[in-house]
Every structure is written in structure tokens, then in C-alpha cells.
Design an enzyme around this catalytic site. Sequence first.
Site, PDB file in Angstrom:
ATOM      1  N   HIS A  38      -2.209  -1.629  11.237  1.00 56.38           N
ATOM      2  CA  HIS A  38      -1.821  -2.115   9.908  1.00 56.38           C
ATOM      3  C   HIS A  38      -3.047  -2.458   9.065  1.00 56.38           C
ATOM      4  CE1 HIS A  38       2.710  -2.936  10.473  1.00 56.38           C
ATOM      5  NE2 HIS A  38       2.299  -2.077  11.378  1.00 56.38           N
ATOM      6  N   ASP A  39      -4.152  -2.767   9.710  1.00 56.97           N
ATOM      7  CA  ASP A  39      -5.400  -2.986   8.982  1.00 56.97           C
ATOM      8  C   ASP A  39      -5.904  -1.663   8.411  1.00 56.97           C
ATOM      9  OD1 ASP A  39      -7.697  -4.160   7.961  1.00 56.97           O
ATOM     10  OD2 ASP A  39      -8.810  -3.989   9.841  1.00 56.97           O
ATOM     11  N   GLY A  44      -8.387   0.929   4.441  1.00 54.34           N
ATOM     12  CA  GLY A  44      -9.287   1.202   5.557  1.00 54.34           C
ATOM     13  C   GLY A  44      -9.407   0.024   6.519  1.00 54.34           C
ATOM     14  N   ASP A  46     -10.799  -2.827   7.505  1.00 55.78           N
ATOM     15  CA  ASP A  46     -11.709  -3.797   6.887  1.00 55.78           C
ATOM     16  C   ASP A  46     -11.311  -5.239   7.171  1.00 55.78           C
ATOM     17  OD1 ASP A  46      -9.386  -3.988   5.441  1.00 55.78           O
ATOM     18  OD2 ASP A  46     -10.316  -3.744   3.466  1.00 55.78           O
ATOM     19  N   SER A  48      -8.642  -6.702   6.429  1.00 57.10           N
ATOM     20  CA  SER A  48      -7.889  -7.333   5.331  1.00 57.10           C
ATOM     21  C   SER A  48      -6.522  -7.844   5.782  1.00 57.10           C
ATOM     22  CB  SER A  48      -7.727  -6.362   4.158  1.00 57.10           C
ATOM     23  OG  SER A  48      -7.029  -5.199   4.546  1.00 57.10           O
ATOM     24  N   PRO A 134       3.788   2.724   7.254  1.00 56.80           N
ATOM     25  CA  PRO A 134       4.975   3.474   7.662  1.00 56.80           C
ATOM     26  C   PRO A 134       6.118   2.519   8.019  1.00 56.80           C
ATOM     27  CG  PRO A 134       3.022   4.265   8.814  1.00 56.80           C
ATOM     28  CD  PRO A 134       2.636   2.997   8.122  1.00 56.80           C
ATOM     29  N   THR A 165       4.751   3.048  23.502  1.00 62.87           N
ATOM     30  CA  THR A 165       5.036   3.059  24.935  1.00 62.87           C
ATOM     31  C   THR A 165       4.999   1.634  25.488  1.00 62.87           C
ATOM     32  OG1 THR A 165       4.232   3.803  27.106  1.00 62.87           O
ATOM     33  CG2 THR A 165       2.578   3.539  25.417  1.00 62.87           C
ATOM     34  N   ASP A 218       1.859   4.741  29.056  1.00 61.48           N
ATOM     35  CA  ASP A 218       2.025   6.034  29.731  1.00 61.48           C
ATOM     36  C   ASP A 218       2.725   7.011  28.786  1.00 61.48           C
ATOM     37  OD1 ASP A 218       4.684   5.236  29.688  1.00 61.48           O
ATOM     38  OD2 ASP A 218       4.701   4.588  31.779  1.00 61.48           O
TER      39      ASP A 218
END
Length: 292
Positions: A38-39, A44, A46, A48, A134, A165, A218
Site C-alpha cells: 500500500h506504500d 512510490g 516512500d 507515506s 486495488p 497465501t 506456498d
Amino acid sequence: TFYDESCPDVSNIVRRVVQQALVSDERAGARLIRLHFHDCFVNGCDGSVLLEDQPGVVSELAAPGNANITGFNIVNNIKAAVEKACPGVVSCADILAIASVGSVNLAGGPCWEVQLGRRDSRRANLQGAIDGLPSPFENVTQLKRKFDRVDLDSTDLVALSGAHTFGKSRCQFFDRRLNVSNPDSTLNPRYAQQLRQACSSGRDTFVNLDPTTPNKFDKNYYTNLQSNTGPLTSDQVLHSTPGEDTVKIVNLFAASQNQFFESFGQSMINMGNIQPLTGNQGEIRSNCRRLN
């Protein structure tokens, strides 16, 4: 690597704290890799995502995609241990990248060579988090669009989704698939029944993302998709959307754990290289949640 002179033991220090966290919290690794993901997807890698609301900063944590994100206490513990050894040297953005390797490897997954030297941003981007992260409800086209924005391709999409997984999801992120009168054809009916039962105690109930080996890193995530037992729409569509190149990639990883591990490591490197701040851009935060 970048810290050879200034903090040579940083990877071991981070790994030790992750290992400690796992003793009392089986989801610690999943929490950390999710923070890194999520960063990187917003402005990018960073650091944040770690910033809380403060003067001059509107936190990214108000974005729907960050609503249930956790693991900040583990990051604080890692940061404290690293600061003790090498004060003012290692960025919070790099800590997330290093912690992700440890999290995966300690759960039985691969190692990869993390590139280091990121610096921490002095701003957050709430709108970027709202638009860029997403969502568990998205189809392949929507997911690809978000990955494409950060220069990641279909292989990256399928490989990085494989981080499911391990870890858990709340029922609210898939319970629309459990409607008895209008069943989701891409959800195994027996498994749907198990999910209904698990979720009967409420939408905030947690369910394993991988019903077979929930805490092990896995290839079972992919074999689960082949048998229609991926709880999240955004996972199942990778295998259930006819004509998409993601289907072949899911089948490839389901057939070979080595292939998955190799691709996963490469995709983590690709993701970790999204727009880093370097040189004298940004800062090295002393507290990951606050600007200096």
C-alpha cells in the site's frame, strides 16, 4: 548494499523483530507486506502510508483501501530496534521493504535481494490512495489498469496477489458472493457454505485467505483459485476470466512453486522500485508515523 557501512546489521535486526512479532501474532508478516504494498502503490515506496494526520499532512489511512490496515506497532518496534543500532540512518520506507522479505521467508517463502536507499516522504497523498489502491471487488481489467499505472504487468499482478497465501480478510470484502438466491458461479458451492457459516457471526469476522495452509507462504493460493476457493473476487477473477493472460500465469504458478517463488521475488523488487525518493530528497524519519 546501501547500508553496508552505515548499518551493516539492519536486515538481521529487522528479521529478529518480525520473528518476535510472529510469536504472539500469526498475521504479523501479512500485515507488514500489506503496508509495503500500500506504500508503493501511492506516490512510490516512500513511507507515506505510515503517516498519521498532523499539521501539513492528511493521512492516506482515510482511503477505503487502507480502512483495516494494521501493523503500525510492529513497524514502530522495528524502527526502535534499528534506531538503537544506527540512529538516523535507515528510512521507514526501507524498513517496510526489508520487513517484507523477512515476513515471507519466515513463513516458508523465498528471499530476494532488496534494493535499498529509499528516503521517507514529507507528504501523504490521500487522493492517490483512494484512486490507486486495488480493491477486492475489482475485475481483471480494473486491476490491470491500476498495476499498469505503476508500470507493473500481468505477471506482477498474479505473482504479488500470491501474497494472499497468508493473512486474513473480513467477511465484508466477499460476503456479496455468498447470496444464496444468486450464487457466484466462480465460488465452489461447498466452500461458499463454509464461508456462510464462518461469516454468520458478522461482517467483521476474519477468514483465512488461503483455506488450506493459512499461515504458510506456498503456491496453494493458486491451486485454490483452480478449485474456485479464493474468497476475494479480485483473486478469483485472475483464474476465472476467460481469455485473460492471467489464467495461464495462475496455472504456471499452481504447477511450480519454484516458478512462483522466483517470480514473486522479482515482482517484489519491481514493486519496491516504484518512484523511490533518493539522495537528499525527503528525509529519514525518526518516528515512522510523524514528520521530523
